[in-house]
Design an enzyme around this catalytic site. Structure first.
Site, PDB file in Angstrom:
ATOM      1  N   LYS A  22       0.831  -1.210   0.000  1.00  0.00           N
ATOM      2  CA  LYS A  22       0.000   0.000   0.000  1.00  0.00           C
ATOM      3  C   LYS A  22       0.867   1.262   0.000  1.00  0.00           C
ATOM      4  CE  LYS A  22      -1.766   1.779   3.973  1.00  0.00           C
ATOM      5  NZ  LYS A  22      -1.652   3.218   4.217  1.00  0.00           N
ATOM      6  N   ASN A  23       1.816   1.323   0.931  1.00  0.00           N
ATOM      7  CA  ASN A  23       2.534   2.586   1.094  1.00  0.00           C
ATOM      8  C   ASN A  23       3.529   2.878  -0.027  1.00  0.00           C
ATOM      9  OD1 ASN A  23       0.986   3.165   3.266  1.00  0.00           O
ATOM     10  ND2 ASN A  23       2.504   2.539   4.808  1.00  0.00           N
ATOM     11  N   CYS A 116      -5.553   8.071   8.580  1.00  0.00           N
ATOM     12  CA  CYS A 116      -5.982   7.524   9.875  1.00  0.00           C
ATOM     13  C   CYS A 116      -5.658   8.503  10.988  1.00  0.00           C
ATOM     14  CB  CYS A 116      -5.258   6.204  10.151  1.00  0.00           C
ATOM     15  SG  CYS A 116      -5.901   4.822   9.205  1.00  0.00           S
ATOM     16  N   ARG A 121       0.224  14.340  12.832  1.00  0.00           N
ATOM     17  CA  ARG A 121       0.720  14.138  11.468  1.00  0.00           C
ATOM     18  C   ARG A 121       0.872  15.451  10.683  1.00  0.00           C
ATOM     19  NH1 ARG A 121      -2.076   8.907   8.858  1.00  0.00           N
ATOM     20  NH2 ARG A 121       0.034   8.505   8.146  1.00  0.00           N
ATOM     21  N   ASP A 304       3.668   0.464  12.119  1.00  0.00           N
ATOM     22  CA  ASP A 304       2.468  -0.111  11.504  1.00  0.00           C
ATOM     23  C   ASP A 304       2.222  -1.563  11.937  1.00  0.00           C
ATOM     24  OD1 ASP A 304       2.244   2.290  10.239  1.00  0.00           O
ATOM     25  OD2 ASP A 304       3.018   1.603   8.314  1.00  0.00           O
ATOM     26  N   ARG A 397      -8.997  -0.304   3.517  1.00  0.00           N
ATOM     27  CA  ARG A 397      -8.096   0.684   2.917  1.00  0.00           C
ATOM     28  C   ARG A 397      -6.737   0.080   2.612  1.00  0.00           C
ATOM     29  NH1 ARG A 397      -8.366   6.390   5.923  1.00  0.00           N
ATOM     30  NH2 ARG A 397      -6.749   6.715   4.405  1.00  0.00           N
TER      31      ARG A 397
HETATM   32  N1  EPU Z   1       6.217  14.305  10.978  1.00  0.00           N
HETATM   33  C1  EPU Z   1       6.300  15.632  11.285  1.00  0.00           C
HETATM   34  N2  EPU Z   1       6.329  16.531  10.255  1.00  0.00           N
HETATM   35  C2  EPU Z   1       6.270  16.149   8.952  1.00  0.00           C
HETATM   36  C3  EPU Z   1       6.187  14.773   8.660  1.00  0.00           C
HETATM   37  C4  EPU Z   1       6.159  13.870   9.689  1.00  0.00           C
HETATM   38  O1  EPU Z   1       6.353  16.022  12.452  1.00  0.00           O
HETATM   39  O2  EPU Z   1       6.286  17.014   8.073  1.00  0.00           O
HETATM   40  C5  EPU Z   1       6.178  13.299  12.060  1.00  0.00           C
HETATM   41  C6  EPU Z   1       4.830  12.571  12.084  1.00  0.00           C
HETATM   42  O3  EPU Z   1       3.877  13.276  12.848  1.00  0.00           O
HETATM   43  C7  EPU Z   1       5.203  11.254  12.689  1.00  0.00           C
HETATM   44  C8  EPU Z   1       6.621  11.018  12.169  1.00  0.00           C
HETATM   45  O4  EPU Z   1       7.128  12.276  11.781  1.00  0.00           O
HETATM   46  O5  EPU Z   1       5.248  11.400  14.080  1.00  0.00           O
HETATM   47  C9  EPU Z   1       6.730  10.053  11.013  1.00  0.00           C
HETATM   48  O6  EPU Z   1       5.864  10.436   9.985  1.00  0.00           O
HETATM   49  P1  EPU Z   1       6.105  10.035   8.457  1.00  0.00           P
HETATM   50  O7  EPU Z   1       6.104  11.284   7.657  1.00  0.00           O
HETATM   51  O8  EPU Z   1       7.290   9.144   8.360  1.00  0.00           O
HETATM   52  O9  EPU Z   1       4.795   9.202   8.124  1.00  0.00           O
HETATM   53  P2  EPU Z   1       3.853   9.345   6.885  1.00  0.00           P
HETATM   54  O10 EPU Z   1       4.657   9.555   5.660  1.00  0.00           O
HETATM   55  O11 EPU Z   1       2.760  10.281   7.195  1.00  0.00           O
HETATM   56  C10 EPU Z   1       3.930   6.805   6.251  1.00  0.00           C
HETATM   57  C11 EPU Z   1       2.881   5.741   6.104  1.00  0.00           C
HETATM   58  C12 EPU Z   1       2.351   5.359   7.471  1.00  0.00           C
HETATM   59  C13 EPU Z   1       3.510   4.914   8.350  1.00  0.00           C
HETATM   60  C14 EPU Z   1       4.610   5.993   8.407  1.00  0.00           C
HETATM   61  C15 EPU Z   1       5.828   5.554   9.183  1.00  0.00           C
HETATM   62  C16 EPU Z   1       1.913   6.274   3.968  1.00  0.00           C
HETATM   63  C17 EPU Z   1       0.763   6.760   3.205  1.00  0.00           C
HETATM   64  N3  EPU Z   1       1.799   6.246   5.289  1.00  0.00           N
HETATM   65  O12 EPU Z   1       3.228   7.898   6.852  1.00  0.00           O
HETATM   66  O13 EPU Z   1       1.475   4.269   7.250  1.00  0.00           O
HETATM   67  O14 EPU Z   1       3.036   4.689   9.659  1.00  0.00           O
HETATM   68  O15 EPU Z   1       4.996   6.347   7.069  1.00  0.00           O
HETATM   69  O16 EPU Z   1       6.366   4.403   8.636  1.00  0.00           O
HETATM   70  O17 EPU Z   1       2.931   5.872   3.412  1.00  0.00           O
HETATM   71  C18 EPU Z   1      -0.259   2.800   7.763  1.00  0.00           C
HETATM   72  O18 EPU Z   1       0.026   2.201   6.706  1.00  0.00           O
HETATM   73  O19 EPU Z   1      -1.067   2.334   8.624  1.00  0.00           O
HETATM   74  C19 EPU Z   1       0.366   4.097   8.021  1.00  0.00           C
HETATM   75  C20 EPU Z   1      -0.095   4.943   8.924  1.00  0.00           C
END
Ligand code: EPU
Length: 419
Positions: A22-23, A116, A121, A304, A397
């Site tokens: 998915k990701n 979610c 985030r 995750d 999802r």
């Molecule tokens: N963060 C910030 N500022 C930013 C970006 C992130 O403070 O600009 C913080 C977030 O709040 C969080 C941490 O950094 O505490 C990590 O966030 P990251 O950006 O790595 O996560 P993401 O890109 O929003 C993706 C996956 C998530 C998965 C995370 C970590 C997708 C669509 N989502 O999220 O997947 O948990 O990386 O591996 O790729 C899931 O599949 O259930 C899911 C939530």
């Protein structure tokens, strides 16, 4: 609205084949817009997050052909560079369109992305990347208008290794003038999948999968092909299931290296399994040892899988401890596990203590987010009696054909429409 009904405590035997990640897929689809020709993505999972991205592509005006697990995307007809609130807020990954549209057309308007509700985030790191490349950002009432006369390569050091910010910066920088360096980049395998796809179209990205990524801007991206890598989180979820109720349960079509940290925790617990490069055979194990787990970015223990693994910790002999370091609000599954008979305490919002050897019983529970839902499916398959899980749209999802895959290995699981 749909619900899942599970009659628990059956042994599961046979093979579960893992789908595309998915990701990865949710980033590869928006990345395809950067090409000036047709691109093909294979092994795309049929999940509702992909349907939502498809809606965005169509809204923008792209030509999309989707057959089984293959998507062919031609972005040449795109006219819109504005994504309305209703569709931005459907999923987190909608923000990959922010960077892809900015990178290609130097203009995009969209709203704060959905996803979610597992923590705040924020997207400050993505915006920091855009600004460093020379973009101007106007934010009003959660709407972002981002424009650039020209995007210029820059050195960007992320405050934390964010997956989203790493991919977004990469997408915005592939066509920028000059060289961009991302320091403290996230190292998840999905990032490598996206970089490989972009390179296949003609981009020049080096170092994806390490903490320093270097992108030399190119003028044009052409035809491209990629295959989505196997979903390490789906794989991990079913591996955990094998440890709960499997009998020679084979989890096939995986990249075992991507689930190394989970495997090492299961080994520490004493789980009976046969580990190979692209499949694992796993048996439910008695007298599993309790463990300590702390979530971290890749290659650490993935956040995750934190909720799914909690279902397994309820069956260890003794007290396990788990610390969540990525999200502030990822324990919404715990009250429901406790309703089912688990004994779990939440400390300081980011740590749980799980008492082992608890008998789980069927109950009525709710999926509050994707991985919380997966955790409840695992717990229900172990529990005695019948469990009803509501709000299962969250689960759909991210898990392709979950009901069919589990039914094929002997689970009594049914999905039902409710009013
Ligand atoms: N963060 C910030 N500022 C930013 C970006 C992130 O403070 O600009 C913080 C977030 O709040 C969080 C941490 O950094 O505490 C990590 O966030 P990251 O950006 O790595 O996560 P993401 O890109 O929003 C993706 C996956 C998530 C998965 C995370 C970590 C997708 C669509 N989502 O999220 O997947 O948990 O990386 O591996 O790729 C899931 O599949 O259930 C899911 C939530």
């Amino acid at each position: 609205m749909k619900q899942i009904r599970i009659e628990g405590n059956h042994t599961l035997q046979g093979t579960i084949s893992i789908s595309g990640a998915k990701n990865s897929a949710v980033a590869l689809v928006p990345a395809s817009l950067l090409s000036d020709e047709e691109v093909t993505i294979d092994n795309v999972p049929n999940i509702s997050d992909i349907d939502a991205l498809n809606d965005i592509l169509k809204y923008l005006g792209a030509k999309v052909t989707k057959k089984d697990n293959t998507m062919i995307i031609d972005s040449r007809p795109i006219k819109n560079k504005e994504i309305p609130k209703e569709i931005s807020s459907k999923l987190r990954a909608s923000y990959y369109f922010m960077s892809a549209l900015l990178g290609k057309y130097k203009k995009v308007e969209m709203y704060f992305p959905g996803g979610c509700s597992i923590g705040a985030r924020p997207i400050d790191q993505t915006l920091k990347g855009f600004r460093a490349l020379g973009a101007k950002i106007i934010e009003k009432d959660n709407k972002f208008t981002i424009t650039a006369k020209v995007l210029k390569g820059a050195n960007i050091s992320l405050d934390m290794p964010s997956v989203g910010a790493t991919i977004n910066t990469m997408l915005a920088a592939v066509k920028a003038k000059g060289v961009t360096v991302i320091e403290n980049a996230a190292k998840e395998p999905e990032i490598v999948n996206v970089a490989t796809f972009l390179n296949n179209m003609g981009a020049k990205i080096r170092g994806a999968g390490t903490s320093k990524i270097t992108i030399t801007g190119v003028e044009k991206l052409g035809k491209g092909f990629t295959e989505v890598i196997p979903d390490r989180i789906e794989a991990g979820t079913y591996i955990i299931l094998g440890a709960l109720v499997g009998k020679k349960l084979k989890i096939d079509n995986i990249i075992t290296k991507h689930v190394e940290m989970l495997i090492s925790k299961l080994e520490e617990m004493g789980v009976d399994m046969e580990v190979n490069d692209d499949y694992i055979i796993i048996n439910a194990t008695k007298d599993m040892k309790p463990v300590k787990i702390k979530t971290l970015g890749y290659p650490g223990f993935p956040t995750d899988l934190q909720q799914p693994v909690t279902a397994l910790l309820t069956q260890c002999c003794g007290e396990s401890q788990l610390e969540e370091t990525i999200y502030e609000n990822r324990f919404k599954n715990i009250p429901y596990l406790n309703t089912m008979g688990a004994s779990i305490t939440i400390n300081n919002n980011n740590k749980i203590v799980v008492e082992g050897n608890t008998q789980l019983h069927g109950s009525k529970v709710e999926a509050t987010d994707l991985r919380a839902g997966a955790c409840l499916v695992l717990a229900a398959l172990k529990a005695d009696g019948e469990t009803i899980i509501t709000n299962v749209e969250y689960i759909l999802r991210g898990y392709e054909n979950i009901v069919e895959k589990l039914t094929n290995v002997g689970a009594k699981i049914y999905i039902e429409e409710i009013k």
